[in-house]
Enzyme design. Structure first.
Site, PDB file in Angstrom:
ATOM      1  N   ASP A 164      66.801 -46.976-130.814  1.00 39.66           N
ATOM      2  CA  ASP A 164      66.723 -47.779-129.596  1.00 39.66           C
ATOM      3  C   ASP A 164      65.632 -48.814-129.808  1.00 39.66           C
ATOM      4  O   ASP A 164      64.917 -48.779-130.805  1.00 39.66           O
ATOM      5  CB  ASP A 164      66.450 -46.912-128.360  1.00 39.66           C
ATOM      6  CG  ASP A 164      67.142 -47.472-127.117  1.00 39.66           C
ATOM      7  OD1 ASP A 164      66.882 -48.641-126.779  1.00 39.66           O
ATOM      8  OD2 ASP A 164      67.944 -46.745-126.494  1.00 39.66           O
ATOM      9  N   ILE A 165      65.497 -49.726-128.853  1.00 37.31           N
ATOM     10  CA  ILE A 165      64.533 -50.808-129.022  1.00 37.31           C
ATOM     11  C   ILE A 165      63.097 -50.322-128.871  1.00 37.31           C
ATOM     12  O   ILE A 165      62.167 -50.949-129.353  1.00 37.31           O
ATOM     13  CB  ILE A 165      64.834 -51.960-128.032  1.00 37.31           C
ATOM     14  CG1 ILE A 165      64.080 -53.223-128.460  1.00 37.31           C
ATOM     15  CG2 ILE A 165      64.530 -51.547-126.596  1.00 37.31           C
ATOM     16  CD1 ILE A 165      64.552 -54.476-127.758  1.00 37.31           C
ATOM     17  N   ARG A 166      62.917 -49.178-128.192  1.00 42.81           N
ATOM     18  CA  ARG A 166      61.565 -48.613-128.064  1.00 42.81           C
ATOM     19  C   ARG A 166      61.659 -47.105-127.888  1.00 42.81           C
ATOM     20  O   ARG A 166      62.686 -46.573-127.489  1.00 42.81           O
ATOM     21  CB  ARG A 166      60.815 -49.227-126.878  1.00 42.81           C
ATOM     22  CG  ARG A 166      61.443 -48.962-125.540  1.00 42.81           C
ATOM     23  CD  ARG A 166      60.646 -49.604-124.412  1.00 42.81           C
ATOM     24  NE  ARG A 166      60.610 -51.040-124.558  1.00 42.81           N
ATOM     25  CZ  ARG A 166      61.543 -51.856-124.058  1.00 42.81           C
ATOM     26  NH1 ARG A 166      62.585 -51.355-123.423  1.00 42.81           N
ATOM     27  NH2 ARG A 166      61.457 -53.163-124.212  1.00 42.81           N
ATOM     28  N   ASP A 213      66.163 -53.226-132.640  1.00 46.17           N
ATOM     29  CA  ASP A 213      66.658 -54.178-131.654  1.00 46.17           C
ATOM     30  C   ASP A 213      68.129 -54.437-131.966  1.00 46.17           C
ATOM     31  O   ASP A 213      68.460 -54.978-133.026  1.00 46.17           O
ATOM     32  CB  ASP A 213      65.850 -55.476-131.721  1.00 46.17           C
ATOM     33  CG  ASP A 213      66.294 -56.516-130.702  1.00 46.17           C
ATOM     34  OD1 ASP A 213      67.342 -56.304-130.052  1.00 46.17           O
ATOM     35  OD2 ASP A 213      65.608 -57.549-130.580  1.00 46.17           O
ATOM     36  N   TYR A 238      79.258 -58.266-116.914  1.00 46.82           N
ATOM     37  CA  TYR A 238      79.509 -57.059-117.711  1.00 46.82           C
ATOM     38  C   TYR A 238      80.990 -56.958-118.073  1.00 46.82           C
ATOM     39  O   TYR A 238      81.344 -56.739-119.237  1.00 46.82           O
ATOM     40  CB  TYR A 238      79.062 -55.840-116.914  1.00 46.82           C
ATOM     41  CG  TYR A 238      79.233 -54.517-117.613  1.00 46.82           C
ATOM     42  CD1 TYR A 238      78.555 -54.233-118.794  1.00 46.82           C
ATOM     43  CD2 TYR A 238      80.054 -53.524-117.069  1.00 46.82           C
ATOM     44  CE1 TYR A 238      78.701 -53.002-119.426  1.00 46.82           C
ATOM     45  CE2 TYR A 238      80.199 -52.299-117.689  1.00 46.82           C
ATOM     46  CZ  TYR A 238      79.526 -52.042-118.862  1.00 46.82           C
ATOM     47  OH  TYR A 238      79.665 -50.822-119.478  1.00 46.82           O
ATOM     48  N   LYS A 250      82.791 -57.157-121.766  1.00 52.33           N
ATOM     49  CA  LYS A 250      83.585 -56.037-122.280  1.00 52.33           C
ATOM     50  C   LYS A 250      85.016 -56.474-122.605  1.00 52.33           C
ATOM     51  O   LYS A 250      85.584 -56.061-123.624  1.00 52.33           O
ATOM     52  CB  LYS A 250      83.584 -54.886-121.272  1.00 52.33           C
ATOM     53  CG  LYS A 250      82.264 -54.139-121.184  1.00 52.33           C
ATOM     54  CD  LYS A 250      81.887 -53.490-122.504  1.00 52.33           C
ATOM     55  CE  LYS A 250      80.621 -52.682-122.431  1.00 52.33           C
ATOM     56  NZ  LYS A 250      80.215 -52.113-123.747  1.00 52.33           N
ATOM     57  N   GLY A 271      71.187 -47.600-129.268  1.00 48.55           N
ATOM     58  CA  GLY A 271      71.101 -47.399-127.826  1.00 48.55           C
ATOM     59  C   GLY A 271      71.123 -45.928-127.468  1.00 48.55           C
ATOM     60  O   GLY A 271      71.715 -45.513-126.474  1.00 48.55           O
ATOM     61  N   GLY A 308      69.959 -44.445-123.807  1.00 44.81           N
ATOM     62  CA  GLY A 308      70.662 -44.744-122.570  1.00 44.81           C
ATOM     63  C   GLY A 308      71.318 -43.515-121.973  1.00 44.81           C
ATOM     64  O   GLY A 308      71.234 -42.405-122.514  1.00 44.81           O
ATOM     65  N   GLN A 309      72.005 -43.726-120.850  1.00 44.61           N
ATOM     66  CA  GLN A 309      72.619 -42.619-120.113  1.00 44.61           C
ATOM     67  C   GLN A 309      73.606 -41.843-120.981  1.00 44.61           C
ATOM     68  O   GLN A 309      73.609 -40.620-120.993  1.00 44.61           O
ATOM     69  CB  GLN A 309      73.336 -43.157-118.867  1.00 44.61           C
ATOM     70  CG  GLN A 309      73.927 -42.063-117.984  1.00 44.61           C
ATOM     71  CD  GLN A 309      74.783 -42.606-116.857  1.00 44.61           C
ATOM     72  OE1 GLN A 309      75.280 -43.723-116.933  1.00 44.61           O
ATOM     73  NE2 GLN A 309      74.970 -41.819-115.821  1.00 44.61           N
TER      74      GLN A 309
END
Length: 318
Positions: free
Chosen positions: A35-37, A53, A143, A147, A9, A12-13
């Protein structure tokens, strides 16, 4: 043994900024972004990258074997507001990806895991002011449920199998380098963009919605610090409370108006208001400060100066 890191990941941010800091510290070739792409982020241009993935055990395992990975930072997740729109997918992504790395660590394939939790683990029955490390946790979002469940599994795998998994409960994160990722605290990023571009902003929370926040540099510092701390200092294996700043939309607007006097703010609360109302207003992170020496560098005024200075340059370049 040399540290070899896989970030799942990485686009991401948090992941996009964490990747650069880890490469600066450990060396570019020792930090594999994934990451996935692929996208346009700098992580593709500054070091090794794998398309993975996070929900595929085989893809994760193959990358770990290929690069002889020792440490995994699992940053892939669907955030609060986005997860509410697609709860089944959010649960699958957030939970299956965690099980993959926990099981790989249990089987001796990796040595150490970082997995981020969130203030979303708390709920409307949690004490809102100075929320303690151990307290009532009844999350009301997909979410938050994922978590909280993840925290329990992390602690279980540590106690049962000796897995070295480390975690912090991120508050809302603020950064000028990466756009918001679908979280309830995203207003605190978008407000700076709008202040520069339009001198006005319409907030999706009400003016008195106090939430725990943190500037991204502090979040990256905390993430690296907990992973670099000796194992005996990590005494909580579910997740540590983490805190820096707490403010309302009205307070951050006032901070901006000191620098941009013409800036105005309006309020049109939407479905995210209920999410924000279920979260703490401030966090007690005494255990993180005592156990592994956590200390934030940014207060709100320093953050506002940094955000406006860097975004002004960024938006001019655009």
């Amino acid at each position: 043994m040399k540290t070899k890191i896989l970030i799942i990941g990485a686009c991401g941010q948090i992941g996009s900024e964490l990747t650069g800091k880890l490469r600066d510290f450990y060396g570019t070739d020792n930090v594999i972004a994934s990451d996935i792409r692929k996208g346009e982020q700098e992580v593709f241009q500054t070091g090794p990258f794998e398309t993975i993935d996070a929900m595929s055990y085989d893809q994760v395992a193959q990358a770990i074997e290929k690069h002889q990975i020792t440490d995994v930072y699992l940053m892939a997740a669907l955030l609060s507001a986005t997860a509410e729109k697609n709860p089944a997918f959010a649960w699958d992504l957030n939970m299956n990806s965690l099980f993959h790395v926990l099981n790989l660590a249990k089987d001796g394939k990796i040595q150490k895991i970082f997995w981020p939790s969130s203030i979303a683990v708390f709920g409307p029955t949690t004490p809102r002011e100075n929320t303690p490390q151990y307290t009532v946790m009844e999350p009301s979002t997909v979410y938050g449920i994922s978590k909280q469940t993840g925290e329990r599994w992390c602690e279980y795998y540590h106690n049962k199998f000796g897995v070295d998994v480390r975690s912090i409960r991120y508050p809302g994160l603020i950064s000028w380098t990466t756009p918001p990722g679908g979280g309830t605290t995203d207003y605190a990023v978008d407000i700076y963009y709008k202040a520069i571009e339009d001198q006005k902003y319409t907030c999706f929370l009400n003016e008195k919605s106090a939430l725990p926040m943190m500037y991204m540099d502090d979040a990256i510092k905390a993430t690296m610090s907990i992973m670099q701390a000796p194992a005996e200092q990590i005494k909580i294996r579910s997740s540590y409370n983490l805190s820096a700043i707490s403010f309302t939309p009205a307070e951050i607007a006032t901070s901006i108006q000191k620098r941009i006097p013409e800036f105005t703010i309006a309020y049109e609360p939407d479905f995210r208001q209920a999410i924000a109302d279920s979260w703490p207003a401030s966090i007690d992170d005494t255990r993180a400060r005592e156990d592994w020496g956590w200390k934030n560098d940014f207060d709100m005024e320093k953050m506002t100066d940094t955000m406006l200075e860097n975004l002004s340059k960024k938006l001019i370049v655009k």
